[in-house]
Design a protein around this motif. Structure first.
Motif: not given
Length: 251
Positions: A11-14, A232-238
């Motif tokens: 949810t971090k890198q669109q 954690n709704n700003k996580a970079q991980d899938d």
């Protein structure tokens, strides 16, 4: 629900696609969870198509094919399937000019005769729930490099430490390097007395490591992923999960 599974992108890198992959063949009881190794952006743009996502597709297709047609010791078959699929990723990397080889980590499971056979590489996780206890049966191979990553350059981490069993921070990736074999760990679990098996990518670990056992036990894979997103709704991980219930393990 005997089997539940799901995956969702970060949810971090669109512009970064989901580089996790989950696949369940319920007829053959083959379970595959892969996590592609993320790339760098190029001029601020994430590579498209993603080499990591393409690597996971290659691995899934070839691991599933090999496990579907071969006979013999299940544990050995899984390891062999992973290495044959790894060779296909090597072919992919030879055909593409990349700053570092595309690849993925993962955990593979097969149920046969009420036993769960597995093999894994990298930092995907396997858990067993038995009564009021949760046991992780995998070891995170990136722990040491995570602790010492400031001591090494990105180049060293990707090109010197990756798949180097002789390095104190060595970790494994299925990226076509034959040395990945040194990092594949395998085992077998007797399913007679266990309630659930949960496979997950590292993007789930922040949530799962602190969640109450009852919450994990009662939730489907999809529900666990949603709860991890809220955690954690700003996580970079899938995030990916496969959850296998006792009814399926013992059928």
């Amino acid at each position: 629900m005997k089997i539940s599974y799901g995956t969702i992108k970060n949810t971090k890198q669109q512009d970064k696609p989901n580089e996790d992959l989950v696949f369940c063949d319920l007829d053959r009881n083959i379970f595959i969870l892969l996590d592609g190794v993320s790339r760098d952006t190029i001029n601020g743009v994430y590579p498209f198509p993603s080499p990591a996502a393409e690597a996971t597709e290659i691995l899934k297709a070839n691991i599933h094919k090999e496990l579907s047609v071969t006979l013999g010791n299940v544990r050995d078959r899984i390891v062999t399937a992973m290495m044959k699929a790894n060779a296909k990723v090597q072919e992919y990397n030879r055909e593409h000019i990349l700053d570092f080889a595309a690849g993925a980590v993962g955990i593979i499971g097969v149920i046969e005769d009420q036993r769960f056979y597995y093999a894994y590489i990298g930092d995907c996780y396997g858990r067993v729930i038995t009564g009021d206890k949760v046991e992780i049966f995998t070891t995170c191979q990136t722990q040491e490099i995570a602790r010492h990553k400031r001591e090494y350059s990105t180049y060293e981490i990707r090109h010197i430490i990756c798949n180097n069993i002789k390095h104190p921070c060595g970790y494994g990736v299925l990226n076509g390097d034959e040395r990945a074999y040194d990092f594949i760990q395998s085992g077998v679990i007797d399913c007679a007395n266990i309630d659930q098996i949960i496979l997950s990518s590292d993007g789930m670990e922040g949530y799962l490591s602190g969640a109450f056992i009852g919450e994990i036990y009662e939730s489907t894979a999809q529900e666990l992923i949603i709860k991890a997103m809220r955690y954690n709704n700003k996580a970079q991980d899938d995030r990916s999960v496969i959850k296998i219930e006792k009814e399926h393990l013992l059928q």
